[in-house]
Every structure is written in structure tokens, then in C-alpha cells.
Design a protein around this motif. Structure first.
Motif, PDB file in Angstrom:
ATOM      1  N   ALA A 149       0.701  -1.195  -0.353  1.00 64.03           N
ATOM      2  CA  ALA A 149       0.293   0.069  -0.098  1.00 64.03           C
ATOM      3  C   ALA A 149       0.607   1.323   0.146  1.00 64.03           C
ATOM      4  O   ALA A 149       0.557   2.095  -0.624  1.00 64.03           O
ATOM      5  CB  ALA A 149      -0.931  -0.375   1.183  1.00 64.03           C
ATOM      6  N   ILE A 150       2.043   1.651   1.275  1.00 62.89           N
ATOM      7  CA  ILE A 150       2.711   2.582   0.763  1.00 62.89           C
ATOM      8  C   ILE A 150       3.406   2.909  -0.600  1.00 62.89           C
ATOM      9  O   ILE A 150       3.725   3.984  -0.915  1.00 62.89           O
ATOM     10  CB  ILE A 150       3.291   2.494   2.004  1.00 62.89           C
ATOM     11  N   ILE A 151       4.345   1.614  -1.415  1.00 63.82           N
ATOM     12  CA  ILE A 151       4.452   1.714  -2.553  1.00 63.82           C
ATOM     13  C   ILE A 151       3.965   1.934  -3.435  1.00 63.82           C
ATOM     14  O   ILE A 151       3.564   3.310  -4.495  1.00 63.82           O
ATOM     15  CB  ILE A 151       5.242   0.222  -2.601  1.00 63.82           C
ATOM     16  N   ALA A 152       2.073   1.604  -3.283  1.00 65.13           N
ATOM     17  CA  ALA A 152       1.298   1.922  -4.637  1.00 65.13           C
ATOM     18  C   ALA A 152       0.713   3.205  -4.298  1.00 65.13           C
ATOM     19  O   ALA A 152       0.588   4.456  -4.806  1.00 65.13           O
ATOM     20  CB  ALA A 152      -0.277   0.598  -3.863  1.00 65.13           C
ATOM     21  N   ALA A 153       1.228   4.037  -3.046  1.00 64.84           N
ATOM     22  CA  ALA A 153       0.376   5.331  -2.411  1.00 64.84           C
ATOM     23  C   ALA A 153       1.659   6.053  -3.596  1.00 64.84           C
ATOM     24  O   ALA A 153       0.904   6.531  -3.996  1.00 64.84           O
ATOM     25  CB  ALA A 153       0.589   5.561  -1.314  1.00 64.84           C
ATOM     26  N   LEU A 181      11.800   2.782   2.821  1.00 64.48           N
ATOM     27  CA  LEU A 181      10.424   1.477   3.677  1.00 64.48           C
ATOM     28  C   LEU A 181      11.524   0.704   3.852  1.00 64.48           C
ATOM     29  O   LEU A 181      11.619  -0.649   3.055  1.00 64.48           O
ATOM     30  CB  LEU A 181       9.611   1.750   2.148  1.00 64.48           C
ATOM     31  N   VAL A 182      11.518  -0.380   5.166  1.00 56.07           N
ATOM     32  CA  VAL A 182      11.697  -0.974   5.099  1.00 56.07           C
ATOM     33  C   VAL A 182      10.881  -1.960   5.668  1.00 56.07           C
ATOM     34  O   VAL A 182      10.077  -1.913   6.776  1.00 56.07           O
ATOM     35  CB  VAL A 182      12.827  -1.015   6.854  1.00 56.07           C
ATOM     36  N   ALA A 183      10.784  -3.323   5.286  1.00 58.10           N
ATOM     37  CA  ALA A 183      10.029  -3.923   5.422  1.00 58.10           C
ATOM     38  C   ALA A 183       9.995  -5.610   5.855  1.00 58.10           C
ATOM     39  O   ALA A 183      11.787  -6.000   5.678  1.00 58.10           O
ATOM     40  CB  ALA A 183       9.738  -5.088   4.332  1.00 58.10           C
ATOM     41  N   VAL A 184      10.275  -6.188   7.602  1.00 60.73           N
ATOM     42  CA  VAL A 184      10.829  -7.343   8.093  1.00 60.73           C
ATOM     43  C   VAL A 184       9.720  -7.811   8.565  1.00 60.73           C
ATOM     44  O   VAL A 184       8.423  -7.879   8.936  1.00 60.73           O
ATOM     45  CB  VAL A 184      11.481  -6.390   9.323  1.00 60.73           C
ATOM     46  N   SER A 185       9.954  -9.358   8.297  1.00 61.39           N
ATOM     47  CA  SER A 185       8.375 -10.484   8.949  1.00 61.39           C
ATOM     48  C   SER A 185       9.384 -11.348   9.786  1.00 61.39           C
ATOM     49  O   SER A 185      10.761 -12.300   9.447  1.00 61.39           O
ATOM     50  CB  SER A 185       8.235 -11.037   7.732  1.00 61.39           C
ATOM     51  N   VAL A 234      11.949   7.554   7.515  1.00 58.97           N
ATOM     52  CA  VAL A 234      11.983   6.337   7.409  1.00 58.97           C
ATOM     53  C   VAL A 234      10.733   5.313   8.059  1.00 58.97           C
ATOM     54  O   VAL A 234       9.935   5.911   8.348  1.00 58.97           O
ATOM     55  CB  VAL A 234      12.875   5.607   8.709  1.00 58.97           C
ATOM     56  N   VAL A 235      10.007   5.059   6.731  1.00 58.87           N
ATOM     57  CA  VAL A 235       8.883   3.810   7.260  1.00 58.87           C
ATOM     58  C   VAL A 235       9.096   2.877   7.869  1.00 58.87           C
ATOM     59  O   VAL A 235       9.813   1.884   6.915  1.00 58.87           O
ATOM     60  CB  VAL A 235       7.928   4.565   6.537  1.00 58.87           C
ATOM     61  N   LEU A 236       8.682   1.641   8.902  1.00 62.20           N
ATOM     62  CA  LEU A 236       9.185   0.348   9.205  1.00 62.20           C
ATOM     63  C   LEU A 236       7.931   0.211   9.723  1.00 62.20           C
ATOM     64  O   LEU A 236       7.183   0.478  10.180  1.00 62.20           O
ATOM     65  CB  LEU A 236       9.736   0.496  10.937  1.00 62.20           C
ATOM     66  N   VAL A 237       8.124  -1.576   8.548  1.00 62.00           N
ATOM     67  CA  VAL A 237       6.546  -2.131   8.121  1.00 62.00           C
ATOM     68  C   VAL A 237       7.388  -3.402   9.025  1.00 62.00           C
ATOM     69  O   VAL A 237       8.126  -4.288   8.571  1.00 62.00           O
ATOM     70  CB  VAL A 237       6.097  -2.230   7.157  1.00 62.00           C
ATOM     71  N   GLY A 238       6.589  -3.978   9.944  1.00 65.85           N
ATOM     72  CA  GLY A 238       6.741  -5.379  10.669  1.00 65.85           C
ATOM     73  C   GLY A 238       6.016  -6.358  11.480  1.00 65.85           C
ATOM     74  O   GLY A 238       4.671  -5.178  10.890  1.00 65.85           O
TER      75      GLY A 238
END
Length: 248
Positions: A18-22, A194-198, A229-233
């Protein structure tokens, strides 16, 4: 820094997408910095679904990838060019001539590094740079070391990185020992990161990166100095931040 804590991998992937699409909707001709590995696969799958549904278009988007293995050509199943085509580029309406990945077969890798930095600079840097994070805190293939390297460069992969990536190859000995990677300076030039972690196995790296000292021994810690910086995890990956009192 903004932090989005999601329930699981699927929810993390949707938020990342969603962040990339926006960004694509906000600026149709944006420059996206993209990452590979298992973490962004779900986000790429979601973006492709939205594109097929007519919700966004990648027709005017330009992309630059973080890295590529040395010695692997674009048709090798484990090359990052192949990964990107399989997981995103061939699934959406992006023009392949607008997609850029370092040349892992370059006869002069140092010249390729200079060319890649010049390319990113000519594009004005990335509007949004997607990053994953390694267990040792690497971003791109910037491994722990004595100093941050600003420019795109050839790197010897750490043993832990080779072991982590061995699952993608038939045998550990097939994993390349070197890669070409964007440097820290190139990554930090992005307007937004945008940092994505799982996963629970990333929790300690996330805690050290965002709660510990800024040190090249934890490359991702440099992101503490970035202005946006946006962190999504998912819950598991962000558990170290909760323990540190950053999250509830």
C-alpha cells in the motif's frame, strides 16, 4: 520514524504494498528502489494484483535494484534480475528498459559500480527505497564492517549471509561469494526509506538497528539518521522494539 506493526506476514505485505502503491499513484513517474529476498515477495504479489485490477499502473515508473550477485547473468534462476522479472516486472505493465539491476557479469565490476551510481544520480535518486534487513543488520549487501561504504561497490558476502541464502540454491557451494551492492550513501540519498521485516528471527536485528548505537557493525543503524523512514513489520519481527519500550 513511523512504525506500522502488523499481525503477520500477509498483513505486513499488504501494508508494504500500500505504501509503494501510494507513491506510484502520487507520482506516476516515480523512481522506486527495490529489494529482493523472501520478505518483499508478498508485497510484489499484492502490487501485481492491484495493477491487474486497474488500481494503479507502472507504465511510467523507473526502478533501480539494490544489488546483484557477481557471476550470475540475468537468466540465471537465482539472479536478482530473474527474481524481479518473476515476482514483479513480468506481472505488471512496467517497461523493462526502465528497470535497472547491477550487471553481475560485468567484465570490469568497479566500472559497473561507478556506472550504477551515475545512473542513480542521473535519476535524481530514488523517491522511495524499499529495504529488507539481514540477520546481521545488512541492508542491500552492505555487510557489518569497520566503516560505512558510501558508493556502490563489490562486497565479499558474510558467512551468515551465504548460509541464509543457501536455501535458494541446490547446494551451499553454489551460493556466490561476492555481490555488487548500492552503498550506504546511495541508499541514504532516497527521499523516503521503507523497511519491511518479518519473523522472530529478525527481532534482534531490528532492535539493534533502531535502538542501539549507529555503527557500521550494524549497517541498518545508519537509518536512524535518515529524515523519512517507515518501518513495517509483523508482531514477531517488532518484538524487540516492544521490549525496548518503543512500541506498546
Amino acid at each position: 520514524m513511523r512504525i506500522y506493526q502488523e499481525a503477520d506476514y500477509d498483513a505486513m505485505s499488504r501494508r508494504t504494498a500500500a505504501i509503494i502503491a501510494a507513491e506510484v499513484i502520487r507520482k506516476p513517474d516515480c523512481v522506486l528502489g527495490l529489494a529482493t529476498g523472501s520478505t518483499p515477495v508478498g508485497a510484489y504479489r499484492q502490487l501485481a494484483a492491484w495493477e491487474r485490477g486497474g488500481l494503479l499502473s507502472f507504465g511510467d515508473v523507473t526502478t533501480v535494484n539494490l544489488d546483484e550477485y557477481r557471476g550470475l547473468g540475468p537468466d540465471h534462476e537465482q539472479s536478482y534480475r530473474y527474481f524481479m522479472r518473476t515476482n514483479l516486472f513480468d506481472q505488471v505493465d512496467i517497461r523493462l528498459e526502465r528497470t535497472h539491476v547491477p550487471d553481475g557479469l560485468a567484465a570490469d565490476p568497479e566500472a559497473e559500480c561507478r556506472r550504477y551510481d551515475a545512473l542513480v544520480e542521473s535519476l535524481g535518486g530514488t523517491d522511495l527505497q524499499l529495504l529488507g534487513m539481514g540477520h546481521n543488520g545488512h541492508i542491500g549487501f552492505n555487510e557489518p564492517g569497520p566503516a560505512f561504504v558510501r558508493e556502490t561497490h563489490v562486497v565479499d558476502l558474510a558467512k551468515s549471509t551465504i548460509e541464509a541464502n543457501a536455501r535458494f540454491f541446490a547446494h551451499r557451494d553454489e551460493v556466490p561469494r561476492q555481490a555488487i551492492t548500492m552503498g550506504i550513501g546511495t541508499i541514504m540519498s532516497a527521499k523516503r526509506v521503507l523497511v519491511a521485516v518479518s519473523g522472530a528471527d529478525k527481532a534482534e536485528a531490528v532492535r539493534k538497528a533502531f535502538c542501539g548505537p549507529i555503527t557500521p557493525e550494524m549497517p541498518a543503524s545508519i537509518l536512524q539518521l535518515h529524515r523519512d523512514v517507515v518501518l513495517v513489520g509483523d508482531v514477531a519481527a517488532l518484538s524487540g522494539l516492544r521490549e525496548a519500550g518503543v512500541l506498546q
